[in-house]
Enzyme design. Structure first.
Site, PDB file in Angstrom:
ATOM      1  N   SER A   1      31.835  15.924  22.185  1.00 28.91           N
ATOM      2  CA  SER A   1      31.651  14.803  21.275  1.00 28.91           C
ATOM      3  C   SER A   1      32.926  13.985  21.096  1.00 28.91           C
ATOM      4  O   SER A   1      32.952  13.045  20.302  1.00 28.91           O
ATOM      5  CB  SER A   1      31.145  15.285  19.911  1.00 28.91           C
ATOM      6  OG  SER A   1      32.099  16.094  19.271  1.00 28.91           O
TER       7      SER A   1
ATOM      8  N   LYS B   1      32.021  14.950   9.509  1.00 28.20           N
ATOM      9  CA  LYS B   1      33.062  14.153  10.158  1.00 28.20           C
ATOM     10  C   LYS B   1      33.340  12.874   9.374  1.00 28.20           C
ATOM     11  O   LYS B   1      34.502  12.467   9.197  1.00 28.20           O
ATOM     12  CB  LYS B   1      32.639  13.815  11.591  1.00 28.20           C
ATOM     13  CG  LYS B   1      32.551  15.021  12.514  1.00 28.20           C
ATOM     14  CD  LYS B   1      31.996  14.621  13.880  1.00 28.20           C
ATOM     15  CE  LYS B   1      31.881  15.817  14.816  1.00 28.20           C
ATOM     16  NZ  LYS B   1      31.311  15.460  16.129  1.00 28.20           N
TER      17      LYS B   1
END
Length: 725
Positions: free
Chosen positions: A601, A644
């Site tokens: 990612s 995140k």
């Protein structure tokens, strides 16, 4: 602990036949008596697909399903479910139609004290409808079950629930007798539960009477010997010596009579339900039984072999459930012997240590007619003996436990009942107010990581309930309030969350996280630590002349998937950049990623940093990003976007780029909504248009990307943050 950027954001001897028939009758009798009535706490877990049996399914399968759908004998309505105190889960009488989509699903309560908790464990299970139905069928048909899924999703609770569904009348006691022909091969006898204690007591009483008679006879002989020595032989020393010999002889004879008392190996006299044995991580002796070592093996001082026999979990679970979590932790020999016990329905007990005197002892076969429930994470199947798995699969069911469940009014009502269950189980917590329950359900939504879903990792959620209750109890409150839950969310942070917060603060102190200005080749990437903690991880790129063929060099303890992601990024760079990189080295650094990088990612971050370095175009530092990349430049979804985003907000970053596919998964806390701007993207060209600074250079690069990919940036950059609800 590792920082990782995970892209997986998307998703026998005792008569088996008779036992089975008795089990079926017991379950049928039990459920026929549980017709719906007011306040019936066993109707909570009803599901509409269980109200009527399928055409090809026997009617009694409905009976063994959720008691919420047990059809009453009078043919009345069986769909209403009462939570107690007039609180209905599925009926319409105590719910508000206009508030059916509220956080409590229309449930009208003031506190969880008004919610009635079911008595049976199987009715307390939240979600996992498929697994629960399988457990009920397996209990009725005496089938083995393997449950695979994340920790805290209810595997052990379902296994315990199965033991409550099995008939108690089939239970047996196991006795081990001395074998006069061969002391190292004790005899085994099974009797109905409760009879074992009576048999042992009868043998003890008989031995006591026999010992009394021998003791009486012994003292008469001793008195006679001493009298003879004093009055006739006139040698007191000789009399004492003779009396001592007689005493030892009688004591030896008494030991022989004591050896006739059987050893009650398995005692089920006090069992109210079928036995449940948790053998998780058990060593061979605890699992398979053992024979204690005897240091006195001769001279009349040894302990009879049958008295040294110890039952294992497989013997204690006879007629019940043997539960083993993390099957891969069992050594391969124990798994082989476990398979034999399952196949034969009996297993002899011998000493597990070859250096012990117990290794010479082996009993007759002891019954092991249990239902095997094996559990574990996905990796548990890797080290599981293939024959053992085949045995479970061939004679039972395999179930995958869900991590999340769709968020609907019915499930929200059940989550409210879950809070009541946790309070009742603990016994020391004050009940929760309506507002506190709503906050728990909000947290369940957030922890699911998916829009319109609720988490099924209820062990962790139960921990939040207990911390909130402890806070309220410490303040001597009558009820646990919403403020207590909010405080508990801060106090019950995981180790990874606490470390991540420390990293964020430390990097602020040393200015390792830059949140303003623009820098060439530097991008603020986003990663997750553990499962629920986000962190900002800068990625830097530098292009240098190569001394040989050009290559991509990445540092930061990259794992296999991360390394492959960097190679994919190099393919994108070759396609999208005008620069000839055949004679250049591209250095990529994951700044201070001491614990390593997993997953791909960070692909968007790496590509942006490298293109910035190649084209000498700076990157805006008030932007952070996450996302995986295909080799064609499409931005693919990743996991942990909510954590995140919150980490970026804590670090002072204003804008966050995420994959458009993850837009629906964003459920950030209210305090961060006004701090950040979330920008969903579908292609690398959109990422560069937002992240790169310097209008002429950026526009030229983006135009070139458009011409290469044939994509038009029709999406409006800078959309507002999606609602977390």
């Amino acid at each position: 602990m590792s920082e990782h950027t995970d892209t997986d954001g998307t998703p026998d001897e005792d008569g088996t036949t008779s036992a089975e028939s008795e089990s079926e009758r017991a379950v049928d009798d039990e459920t026929e008596a549980s017709s719906p009535r007011a306040g019936d706490d066993e109707t909570v877990e009803s599901t509409t697909d269980e109200v009527e049996p399928a055409a090809d399914e026997p009617a009694d399968d409905v009976v063994t399903g959720d008691s919420a759908v047990d059809e009453p004998a009078d043919g009345g309505d069986a769909t209403e479910t009462d939570l107690g105190s007039g609180v209905s889960v599925e009926g319409d009488e105590t719910t508000v139609e206009d508030d059916a989509d509220g956080l409590l699903g229309g449930l009208e309560i003031g506190t969880t004290e008004e919610i009635e908790v079911p008595d049976r464990l199987v009715d307390q299970v939240i979600g996992q409808d498929h697994a629960r139905d399988i457990v009920k069928k397996a209990a009725k048909q005496r089938r083995h079950v393997m449950m695979i899924g994340s920790p805290g999703t209810g595997k052990s609770m379902l296994a315990k629930a199965m033991s409550q569904l099995l008939p108690k009348e089939d239970l047996q006691d196991v006795l081990v007798y001395h074998n006069p022909d061969d002391g190292n091969e004790p005899k085994v006898r099974t009797v109905p539960a409760g009879k074992g204690e009576q048999i042992v007591d009868a043998h003890k009483e008989e031995a006591r009477k026999r010992n009394q008679m021998r003791s009486f006879l012994m003292w008469i002989i001793i008195i006679a010997i001493i009298g003879y020595a004093l009055f006739f032989a006139r040698s007191i020393l000789l009399g004492i010596l003779a009396a001592g010999i007689v005493f030892l002889v009688f004591r030896y004879l008494n030991r022989g009579s004591d050896a006739m008392i059987p050893n009650l190996l398995v005692n089920n006299a006090s069992q109210q339900v079928a036995p449940f044995e948790d053998a998780t991580g058990a060593h061979a002796g605890a699992l398979l039984g053992d024979v204690r070592h005897d240091p006195f093996q001769s001279g009349g001082m040894e302990t009879p072999s049958h008295d040294r026999v110890e039952a294992g979990a497989i013997h204690k679970a006879n007629k019940g459930v043997l539960f083993i979590d993390e099957m891969n932790t069992l050594d391969i020999r124990s798994q082989q012997k476990l398979m034999t016990a399952i196949q034969e329905g009996e297993f002899s007990i011998t000493g597990q240590s070859e250096r012990s005197s117990g290794a010479m002892v082996q009993t007759e076969p002891v019954p092991t007619d249990f239902i095997m429930v094996a559990a574990g994470n996905l990796d548990a199947m890797e080290n599981m003996h293939p024959a053992l798995r085949s045995r479970i699969k061939g004679y039972g069911y395999e179930v995958y436990m869900d991590d999340t469940i769709e968020d609907d009014p019915e499930m929200r009502r059940k989550y409210a009942r879950f809070v009541a269950q946790e309070v009742e189980k603990d016994g020391r917590l004050p009940h929760f107010t309506r507002e506190a329950v709503e906050e728990i359900i909000l947290e369940a939504q957030r922890r699911s990581g998916r829009k319109e879903h609720l988490t099924l990792k209820l062990r962790d959620l139960g921990g939040l309930v207990r911390v909130a209750g402890d806070i309220a109890r410490a303040e001597d409150k009558e009820f646990t309030e919403r403020e207590d839950v909010l405080q508990a969310k801060r106090r019950s942070r995981s180790i990874e969350q606490q470390l991540a917060d420390n990293y964020i603060e430390r990097r602020k102190d040393y200015e390792l996280t830059v949140s303003d200005g623009s820098v060439v080749g530097r991008v603020n990437g986003l990663a997750v630590m553990g499962e629920d903690s986000g962190i900002v991880m800068p990625v830097m790129a530098e292009v240098t002349p190569s001394q040989g063929p050009g290559e991509v060099i990445a540092t930061g303890k990259l794992q296999e998937i991360a390394e492959e992601a960097v190679q994919n990024v190099s393919a994108i760079i070759k396609k999208f950049s005008d620069e000839d990189i055949s004679e250049k080295d591209i250095h990529i650094q994951f700044v201070q990623s001491y614990e390593g990088v997993e997953g791909d990612s960070a692909s968007v971050t790496v590509a942006t940093a490298v293109i910035s370095a190649l084209e000498d175009i700076p990157v805006e530092q008030d932007v952070a990003m996450t996302g995986s990349l295909s080799v064609r430049g499409d931005v693919l979804p990743v996991g942990g976007v909510t954590h995140k985003i919150e980490a970026a907000a804590k670090s002072g970053i204003d804008r966050i780029i995420i994959p458009a596919a993850n837009e629906q998964d964003v459920m950030i806390e209210d305090e961060y909504k006004d701090q950040i701007e979330i920008i969903p993207v579908q292609h690398l060209s959109e990422v560069l248009e937002v992240a790169l600074a310097g209008e002429p250079e950026k526009d030229s690069l983006v135009d070139r990307l458009r011409s290469i990919t044939g994509k038009a940036l029709d999406r409006q950059v800078g959309r507002s943050s999606p609602s977390p609800q």
